[in-house]
Design a protein around this motif. Structure first.
Motif, PDB file in Angstrom:
ATOM      1  N   GLN A 267    -110.158  -9.498  10.235  1.00 39.99           N
ATOM      2  CA  GLN A 267    -110.397  -9.694   8.790  1.00 39.99           C
ATOM      3  C   GLN A 267    -111.594  -8.830   8.366  1.00 39.99           C
ATOM      4  N   PRO A 303     -98.640 -13.191   9.905  1.00 45.33           N
ATOM      5  CA  PRO A 303     -98.600 -13.494   8.468  1.00 45.33           C
ATOM      6  C   PRO A 303     -98.543 -12.223   7.629  1.00 45.33           C
ATOM      7  N   MET A 304     -98.925 -11.077   8.253  1.00 45.28           N
ATOM      8  CA  MET A 304     -98.980  -9.778   7.571  1.00 45.28           C
ATOM      9  C   MET A 304    -100.119  -9.772   6.533  1.00 45.28           C
ATOM     10  N   PRO A 305    -100.732  -8.686   6.184  1.00 47.74           N
ATOM     11  CA  PRO A 305    -100.391  -7.343   6.631  1.00 47.74           C
ATOM     12  C   PRO A 305    -100.863  -7.089   8.068  1.00 47.74           C
TER      13      PRO A 305
HETATM   14  C1  NCD Z   1    -102.931 -13.475   4.982  1.00 47.37           C
HETATM   15  C2  NCD Z   1    -104.110 -13.859   4.102  1.00 47.37           C
HETATM   16  O1  NCD Z   1    -104.217 -13.425   2.962  1.00 47.37           O
HETATM   17  O2  NCD Z   1    -104.916 -14.637   4.607  1.00 47.37           O
HETATM   18  N1  NCD Z   1    -101.930 -12.786   4.284  1.00 47.37           N
HETATM   19  C3  NCD Z   1    -100.904 -13.512   3.721  1.00 47.37           C
HETATM   20  O3  NCD Z   1    -101.120 -14.272   2.813  1.00 47.37           O
HETATM   21  N2  NCD Z   1     -99.688 -13.388   4.249  1.00 47.37           N
HETATM   22  C4  NCD Z   1    -103.315 -12.808   6.239  1.00 47.37           C
HETATM   23  C5  NCD Z   1    -104.224 -11.610   6.180  1.00 47.37           C
HETATM   24  O4  NCD Z   1    -104.567 -11.111   5.108  1.00 47.37           O
HETATM   25  O5  NCD Z   1    -104.582 -11.158   7.257  1.00 47.37           O
END
Ligand code: NCD
Length: 405
Positions: A267, A303-305
């Motif tokens: 992150q 969960p992407m990206p």
């Molecule tokens: C996630 C988030 O925003 O926490 N993305 C999502 O909602 N699929 C995961 C991430 O950003 O790494």
């Protein structure tokens, strides 16, 4: 049982029965959509999405979901620059206005606990689309849906969570739900990226089986493994493990036992340059080599990206579930919206309610130690805590622990 009027900020806002009701309804919605049926359950209702952080899947799948339910959508992206927040407006005032325009609000915000604060000031349901590094409960609903749909059940499944488990909000909601539904959990995270203490503390109360490693490499090739049980609330005290059948034997055994490998990215937006070591991402990359050692029926989820942790060569494999997983976001969010708007009742009888946390009294002057907590940013927000024990408080908004004398 009805979910009408409820908020969803933490996965612990819903009981297991309520989560199952959402997943069951999502199944029904999915089959209705496949048959080409129109589902105008939310005609005349309005969904307002307000996102203060970037999003591809969460915002667009919520909006698609509402369109498919026959409702209308107001979409507010880049709210950090396009809303009156840029002029200094508070979260509280923002939602007091939005509740007059919408029947349900979906909010994503960079501060931990921000969506809880929003819900406190809103008379219409607020759904969190992710609050800082805290939680992402609707991602968890679709993650659980994916596991249940593709593996048949959650209970007893062996799930590995790999990546930045400290700052990634999706895993914070997911690991709690997995523990509550009786999955076996393995965490693979580089040093300083392990699950935060407040999540470990929550997990302890579910008596789940939790095993931790520093790196996927440790599992695939040789290397020393460090095993920690959930009972140890921090990494300190972990024991070195050289399995009974030898290192390689144990590694193969572990991979062959995993039903799900769930990857997350580093992150970066929540880290300073100094915190991003070169080795961090390297320690949990999945490629064909690792796939070959995994079970034929394993699920690779994300969960992407994605960034570097998920090689594109994995995409062609039937075990790569991440695009299907993103697709399930629509029926799951349709089910959630319809239930919170009271367009559908859950169909299950009143089950045991999850306990609403009791707020600690006489804690005036105590501040949350989390620099990202909304109570340290919005001046009117009063810090509130739940009493864990006489010496320990848990922030009501972001769940961080505070020791008191
Ligand atoms: C996630 C988030 O925003 O926490 N993305 C999502 O909602 N699929 C995961 C991430 O950003 O790494």
């Amino acid at each position: 049982m009805t979910l009408a009027g409820r908020d969803l900020i933490s996965i612990n806002d819903f009981s297991n029965e309520e989560i199952e009701a959402v997943l069951n309804l999502a199944d029904e919605m999915s089959s209705a959509l496949e048959k080409g049926k129109r589902l105008d359950l939310c005609q005349g209702k309005e969904l307002y999405t307000i996102f203060y952080e970037p999003s591809t899947r969460t915002r667009s799948s919520f909006e698609t979901a509402m369109h498919r339910l026959g409702g209308t959508v107001v979409s507010h992206a880049e709210a950090q620059v396009t809303s009156a927040v840029a002029k200094g407006e508070s979260i509280a005032d923002t939602v007091r206005v939005l509740e007059r325009y919408a029947d349900v609000i979906v909010m994503r915000h960079p501060l931990d606990g921000s969506t809880r604060l929003a819900a406190e000031h809103s008379s219409v349901p607020v759904i969190s689309g992710g609050d800082g590094a805290h939680e992402h409960p609707t991602q968890t609903l679709l993650d659980l849906y994916t596991i249940r749909k593709e593996k048949g059940a959650i209970r007893g499944k062996s799930v590995a969570l790999c990546g930045d488990l400290r700052h990634g909000r999706t895993v914070h909601s997911l690991v709690i739900a997995l523990a509550r539904f009786g999955a076996e959990i393995t965490c693979i995270a580089p040093p300083d990226f392990e699950l935060p203490d407040h999540i470990r503390d929550t997990l302890k109360s579910y008596r789940c089986k939790l095993t931790e490693y520093e790196s996927l490499e440790d599992i695939v090739t040789e290397g020393s493994l460090v095993l920690h049980q959930a009972k140890t609330s921090s990494r300190r005290g972990g024991a070195r493990l050289t399995g009974p059948c030898g290192q390689e034997g144990f590694m193969t055994f572990l991979l062959k036992n995993l039903d799900v490998l769930y990857f997350t990215r580093l992150q970066r937006e929540r880290l300073s340059a100094g915190e991003i070591g070169d080795a961090a991402e390297e320690s949990y990359r999945i490629n064909r080599q690792l796939l070959e050692k995994s079970r034929d029926d394993a699920l690779i989820m994300h969960p992407m990206p994605r960034t570097g942790e998920l090689a594109y060569e994995v995409d062609q494999d039937k075990r790569a579930a991440y695009f299907r997983q993103a697709g399930y976001g629509v029926p799951v969010r349709m089910a959630l919206i319809a239930l919170l708007l009271g367009a559908v009742e859950t169909g299950v009888s009143e089950g045991p309610k999850r306990k609403t946390p009791k707020l600690a009294k006489d804690v005036g002057g105590v501040r949350c130690l989390n620099g990202r907590c909304v109570t340290n940013a919005e001046r009117y927000a009063t810090a509130k805590f739940c009493q864990v024990n006489p010496q320990l408080l848990r922030c009501y908004y972001c769940d961080w622990m505070v020791q008191v004398a």
